[in-house]
Design an enzyme around this catalytic site. Sequence first.
Site, PDB file in Angstrom:
ATOM      1  N   TYR A 136       0.241 -15.256  -5.474  1.00 21.45           N
ATOM      2  CA  TYR A 136      -0.665 -14.251  -5.905  1.00 21.45           C
ATOM      3  C   TYR A 136      -1.636 -15.350  -6.712  1.00 21.45           C
ATOM      4  CZ  TYR A 136       2.469 -14.100 -10.166  1.00 21.45           C
ATOM      5  OH  TYR A 136       3.148 -14.399 -11.139  1.00 21.45           O
ATOM      6  N   GLY A 183      14.641 -26.001   2.297  1.00 21.95           N
ATOM      7  CA  GLY A 183      14.964 -24.786   3.267  1.00 21.95           C
ATOM      8  C   GLY A 183      14.523 -23.554   2.990  1.00 21.95           C
ATOM      9  N   HIS A 190      15.543 -30.824  -6.698  1.00 21.38           N
ATOM     10  CA  HIS A 190      14.783 -29.606  -6.050  1.00 21.38           C
ATOM     11  C   HIS A 190      13.362 -29.685  -6.559  1.00 21.38           C
ATOM     12  CE1 HIS A 190      18.745 -28.607  -5.040  1.00 21.38           C
ATOM     13  NE2 HIS A 190      19.425 -27.863  -6.199  1.00 21.38           N
ATOM     14  N   LYS A 209      18.860 -23.667 -17.729  1.00 21.42           N
ATOM     15  CA  LYS A 209      19.944 -22.549 -17.578  1.00 21.42           C
ATOM     16  C   LYS A 209      20.185 -21.908 -18.774  1.00 21.42           C
ATOM     17  CE  LYS A 209      22.331 -24.942 -13.932  1.00 21.42           C
ATOM     18  NZ  LYS A 209      22.763 -24.246 -13.013  1.00 21.42           N
TER      19      LYS A 209
HETATM   20  C1  BG6 Z   1      22.099 -26.377  -7.459  1.00 16.82           C
HETATM   21  C2  BG6 Z   1      22.552 -26.573  -8.385  1.00 16.82           C
HETATM   22  O1  BG6 Z   1      21.687 -27.283  -6.573  1.00 16.82           O
HETATM   23  O2  BG6 Z   1      21.151 -25.397  -7.063  1.00 16.82           O
HETATM   24  C3  BG6 Z   1      22.772 -25.262  -9.449  1.00 16.82           C
HETATM   25  O3  BG6 Z   1      23.568 -27.565  -8.798  1.00 16.82           O
HETATM   26  C4  BG6 Z   1      21.938 -24.187  -9.371  1.00 16.82           C
HETATM   27  O4  BG6 Z   1      23.038 -25.804 -10.847  1.00 16.82           O
HETATM   28  C5  BG6 Z   1      21.411 -24.083  -7.719  1.00 16.82           C
HETATM   29  O5  BG6 Z   1      22.374 -23.051  -9.952  1.00 16.82           O
HETATM   30  C6  BG6 Z   1      20.041 -23.133  -7.655  1.00 16.82           C
HETATM   31  O6  BG6 Z   1      20.006 -22.806  -6.435  1.00 16.82           O
HETATM   32  P1  BG6 Z   1      19.087 -21.562  -6.122  1.00 16.82           P
HETATM   33  O7  BG6 Z   1      18.858 -21.648  -4.446  1.00 16.82           O
HETATM   34  O8  BG6 Z   1      19.989 -20.274  -6.448  1.00 16.82           O
HETATM   35  O9  BG6 Z   1      18.052 -21.892  -6.735  1.00 16.82           O
END
Ligand code: BG6
Length: 483
Positions: free
Chosen positions: A377, A190, A249, A335
């Site tokens: 960029y 999204g 992701h 992290k």
């Molecule tokens: C979530 C994870 O799916 O995405 C988190 O469980 C993470 O650990 C988050 O912090 C990050 O999302 P964004 O949109 O802030 O990059």
Amino acid sequence: PETGCLSIVVLGASGDLAKKKTFPALFNLYRQGFLHPDEVHIFGYARTKISDEELRNRIRGYLANDKSSPQQLEDLTKFLQLIKYISGSYDSEEGFKSLDKEIATHEISKNSAEGSSRRLFYLALPPSVYPSVCRMIKKCCMNKSDLGGWTRIVVEKPFGKDLESAEKLSTEIGKLFEEPEIYRIDHYLGKELVQNLLVLRFANRLFLPLWNRDNIDNVQIVFREDFGTEGRGGYFDEYGIIRDIIQNHLLQVFCLVAMEKPVSLKPEHIRDEKVKVLQSVMPIKDEEVVLGQYEGYRDDPTVPDHSNTPTFATVILHIHNERWEGVPFILKAGKALNSRKAEIRVQFKDVPGDIFKCKKQGRNEFVIRLQPSEAMYMKLTVKQPGLEMSTVQSELDLSYRQRYQGVTIPEAYERLILDTIRGDQQHFVRRDELKAAWEIFTPLLHRIDDGEFKPISYQPGSRGPMEADELLERAGYVQTHGY
Ligand code: BG6
């Protein structure tokens, strides 16, 4: 778009995800006129026994971001009035029957027939309860589709922990709901610049002949956060960074960068191509993985003292096809690092027969920054302005904030919830796509779970383990200057 009575049910209404993401997204949609008070009612459902007013008070603070705006405060009051709370457990028929009764009351109050509304169930819940919740919805709360409307369910990751558990979950839910009724959210789909990837790749003649192994040396897809697991240690320790970020992701972003051109923009055509590229990924090699865990991670009381869970990982994927053979795709997430950033870096090969000796200036690199401050960029080598014939690296820069001043970029959840209401599955994960994603990572995850792969400790606030930078260099990435 369909109109008529719309019932949105947020299950897990008092939880973190609902408060921080789901309700704020619904509020923004309401403010923009996408959820009309004449049609919509929102139902919160959870186990906690609280009143409507208590739920409203719990979420209020997450909604208004401009408390000085009288208009926004008025909108907020009206929006909160649309929310009703029902308490019940996630496997009790009684609870779901009373939920159904409330939905029916809403339908009747809008002069609609009982069972005729569009019913959207958002499961802001842990996956362990998905099967029982889905069973209950099926048994007690379905829309009567011959009266119009529909029933759709939205589920969040993690969809399982490995291939086997994900398939089990999919099968259980699949017995109750058809694929077009199931919306598996990955909120990265999204994001504005993720949605832009298809346009960028397939609407620009410039990129078409370049986007392949002849011109591209390596691709990085990077996620960094400058904070640790903060209060989510218990959840995180069970999953780790690969399941939390990379397998979903980053892999979704990877698909959009690497897939072939879809036949059309129809959701099924796009998802067919994503599945194909995932199925072309070769098994991950041990020497192309670096895992890390930040110092202090285990101090969290909800994390076991001897936890082996990675909070950082770099994993290289190789695609076995004509376009990408030999090009490493470096997926990196961590992290408690030195910055918060998500970006894609496409690094081009050196110029053959270079007459400027400009290698030391760096290569062409196309960077797509997903967040913060969306931008694209292209690093180019140009003549250093002045009397000398020397080169310098510079950028062709498209920063969204500057270029699109005054345009509000919607939140990922806002867009995706609107898609579920409109019935557009383009930005949702299909079952076979999910399976292919788990197939890639399951062997590695099992070895990590069995303690065969140990994370390297790194300092919070650092770049992560040094070994990851070394791996990057071995993969062919050349550090460029500037930006
Ligand atoms: C979530 C994870 O799916 O995405 C988190 O469980 C993470 O650990 C988050 O912090 C990050 O999302 P964004 O949109 O802030 O990059």
